[in-house]
Design an enzyme around this catalytic site. Structure first.
Site, PDB file in Angstrom:
ATOM      1  N   LYS A  58     -13.062  -8.826  -4.190  1.00 44.73           N
ATOM      2  CA  LYS A  58     -11.594  -8.688  -4.431  1.00 44.73           C
ATOM      3  C   LYS A  58     -11.093  -9.302  -5.693  1.00 44.73           C
ATOM      4  CE  LYS A  58     -10.346  -6.402  -0.557  1.00 44.73           C
ATOM      5  NZ  LYS A  58      -9.468  -5.219  -0.584  1.00 44.73           N
TER       6      LYS A  58
ATOM      7  N   ASP B  52      -7.873  -7.917   4.068  1.00 44.35           N
ATOM      8  CA  ASP B  52      -7.114  -8.951   3.015  1.00 44.35           C
ATOM      9  C   ASP B  52      -6.384  -9.869   3.788  1.00 44.35           C
ATOM     10  OD1 ASP B  52      -7.031  -7.049   0.886  1.00 44.35           O
ATOM     11  OD2 ASP B  52      -5.588  -5.877   1.082  1.00 44.35           O
TER      12      ASP B  52
ATOM     13  N   ARG C  47       1.535   4.284  -3.273  1.00 43.39           N
ATOM     14  CA  ARG C  47       1.377   5.753  -2.816  1.00 43.39           C
ATOM     15  C   ARG C  47       2.678   6.499  -2.682  1.00 43.39           C
ATOM     16  NH1 ARG C  47      -2.274   2.573  -0.630  1.00 43.39           N
ATOM     17  NH2 ARG C  47      -4.525   3.230  -0.088  1.00 43.39           N
TER      18      ARG C  47
ATOM     19  N   ARG D 286     -13.284 -14.026  -2.506  1.00 42.43           N
ATOM     20  CA  ARG D 286     -12.562 -14.707  -1.587  1.00 42.43           C
ATOM     21  C   ARG D 286     -13.203 -15.484  -0.564  1.00 42.43           C
ATOM     22  NH1 ARG D 286      -7.798  -9.986  -0.771  1.00 42.43           N
ATOM     23  NH2 ARG D 286      -6.491 -10.640  -2.579  1.00 42.43           N
TER      24      ARG D 286
ATOM     25  N   ARG E 145     -13.366  -6.634 -11.886  1.00 46.99           N
ATOM     26  CA  ARG E 145     -13.968  -5.895 -10.662  1.00 46.99           C
ATOM     27  C   ARG E 145     -14.505  -4.398 -10.781  1.00 46.99           C
ATOM     28  NH1 ARG E 145      -8.598  -6.463  -6.892  1.00 46.99           N
ATOM     29  NH2 ARG E 145     -10.149  -5.522  -5.395  1.00 46.99           N
TER      30      ARG E 145
ATOM     31  N   ARG F 196      -3.399 -13.885  -2.667  1.00 40.01           N
ATOM     32  CA  ARG F 196      -3.730 -14.260  -1.473  1.00 40.01           C
ATOM     33  C   ARG F 196      -4.479 -15.713  -1.114  1.00 40.01           C
ATOM     34  NH1 ARG F 196      -1.714  -9.702   0.853  1.00 40.01           N
ATOM     35  NH2 ARG F 196      -2.418  -7.488  -0.032  1.00 40.01           N
TER      36      ARG F 196
ATOM     37  N   SER G  80       0.722  -1.190  -0.046  1.00 44.36           N
ATOM     38  CA  SER G  80      -0.012  -0.067   0.185  1.00 44.36           C
ATOM     39  C   SER G  80       0.803   1.152   0.037  1.00 44.36           C
ATOM     40  CB  SER G  80      -0.714  -0.086   1.242  1.00 44.36           C
ATOM     41  OG  SER G  80      -1.607  -0.975   1.259  1.00 44.36           O
TER      42      SER G  80
END
Length: 457
Positions: A354, A327, A33, A358, A129, A407, A29
């Site tokens: 996601k 997450d 950024r 999930r 998505r 994940r 993350s």
């Protein structure tokens, strides 16, 4: 096919104790950024510890396409020479964000208040998505989006020539939506206000302040009210990216369920909007401790020590904790499979949109591996069976679908380390999007992970 290469079937075999130090990569993350805000600054931003997974590399390429100079100097070391707020150039090519929902949504917000057009696409997973949750608030600034039905990618955004500031209440707890609106507000005159009914990860707010933006946060009866003053001159920064708590979750959780394990995971970011999993594990009775608590780059950091925890209990995970660990529910469900009783996870409907659904992906694989799971639109329950001598535990012996979701793939591979029989995934390729050193790191601790061609040898 994986996001950026061929399918890579993988198998995880039951293993002995996991021991040693797990040096996980930089926070994804914060890495996204850092590149984006560096591109919007005037001058050179220096970054160390950047996650060099495919998701972040795609964001780096996108910043170059919009006119910033992005240079790689060695492992984790990058510089970004920015073009200033409102200085983005129109890209010559389609922006391919691969598998990254964070990358595409933040970049859309960043360019939506500049008078340019850009077309965005991604892999098969990302193109499914929902993007209307981003394009709807961006339209309030004056941006126009044209995409497939449901606002899905490929999608073209034409930024607002004369943007106006907005006041926007997020309809769901989503740091991506909040961040996209705040980044769009940077190039709008006046004050842009975002109201969150449920607090989400606050990396964008912290980093905007660090880059010199005028931003305030206030807790009110409406929720968390974030006010940003537009059209600042952002100042370049030197950023040391802390290690990713979402990546740390995998060696930590593996250590908790593999008998005899003792693993140290140093330098993990413990931002309170990200650390929900670790507190949940402690609530379950995990032998998980925080050592050497400190602050780095404005973020709380600690070394995590995780030891095998055979006496964990299922709990009701507080729904208000969901945003701080959204997450991590897939890997939590793996731990829950080895805890006594039922682990109840509620208020988690975001998991259904996601990289994959999930809840469905994990529920299907866990059931096939012999774990009782119940699920509904925004909840799921996992009934665990702790290992007691030769009894209990998870049977395993299955191949699970990863659904192009990093994940999901990693969670099932962790399951295989502690199950009675190996657990395979149909495609481990997507792991490279967020945790490119996963195989080597887990192997170094003692895990037995093999790609299909290796397992057949």
């Amino acid at each position: 096919m994986s996001a950026h290469g061929p399918t890579i079937p993988m198998t995880s075999f039951p293993c002995g104790p996991l021991t040693g130090t797990a040096e996980v990569p930089g926070d994804k993350s914060i890495s996204h950024r850092a590149l984006i805000l560096g591109a919007m600054s005037v001058g050179e931003t220096k970054i160390t510890g950047l996650l060099e997974g495919q998701d972040v590399l795609d964001t780096a390429k996108a910043m170059q396409a919009f006119g910033a100079q992005v240079t790689h100097h060695g492992p984790g070391a990058w510089t970004v020479s920015g073009v200033g707020v409102g200085g983005f150039a129109e890209p010559d090519q389609v922006i391919d964000c691969g598998n990254s929902g964070t990358g595409v949504r933040l970049i859309m917000g960043t360019m939506a208040t500049s008078p340019i057009s850009a077309t965005f696409t991604g892999d098969a997973s990302l193109n499914k998505r929902p993007m209307a949750r981003i394009t709807d608030p961006l339209a309030l600034f004056g941006a126009v989006a044209h995409g497939r039905s449901g606002g899905r990618l490929p999608l073209t955004i034409t930024g607002a020539a004369d943007p106006v500031p907005v006041r926007y209440t997020t309809p769901m707890p989503s740091a991506q939506v909040k961040s996209a609106v705040l980044l769009a507000g940077l190039n709008a005159p006046g004050q842009t206000v975002v109201i969150e009914k449920e607090a989400t990860r606050d990396h964008t707010e912290r980093m905007l302040e660090g880059f010199g933006a005028e931003i305030t946060t206030e807790e009110t009866d409406e929720g968390r009210v974030i006010t940003l003053t537009g059209q600042p001159e952002l100042k370049p920064q030197t950023i040391a990216v802390p290690r990713d708590p979402s990546s740390a979750a995998f060696p930590v959780c593996a250590a908790l369920i593999v008998p005899g394990s003792d693993v140290l995971v140093p330098g993990i970011g413990l931002n309170p909007t990200r650390a929900g999993l670790f507190y949940t594990l402690q609530d379950m009775g995990a032998d998980l401790t925080f050592e050497n608590m400190r602050e780095e780059g404005g973020e709380p950091v600690a070394d995590l020590r995780a030891k095998y925890s055979p006496d964990m209990k299922g709990i009701n995970v507080p729904p208000e904790r969901a945003a701080s660990m959204i997450d991590e529910y897939p890997i939590l469900s793996v731990v829950a499979a080895f805890a006594e009783g039922v682990t109840v996870m509620q208020g988690v409907k975001e998991l259904r949109v996601k990289e994959s659904d999930r809840i469905e992906a994990m529920a299907s694989g866990l059931r096939a591996a012999g774990v009782p799971v119940e699920d509904g639109p925004d909840w799921w329950n996992v009934t665990g069976s702790p290992r007691r001598g030769n009894a209990g535990g998870v049977p395993g012996g299955v191949t699970c679908a990863s659904h192009l979701d990093h994940r999901i793939a990693m969670s099932f591979l962790i399951l295989g380390m502690a199950a009675d029989q190996p657990v395979s995934v149909d495609d481990g390729g997507p792991i490279a999007t967020s945790f490119p050193i996963f195989e080597g790191l887990m192997g170094g601790l003692g895990a037995d992970l093999r790609r299909t061609e290796d397992a057949a040898a």
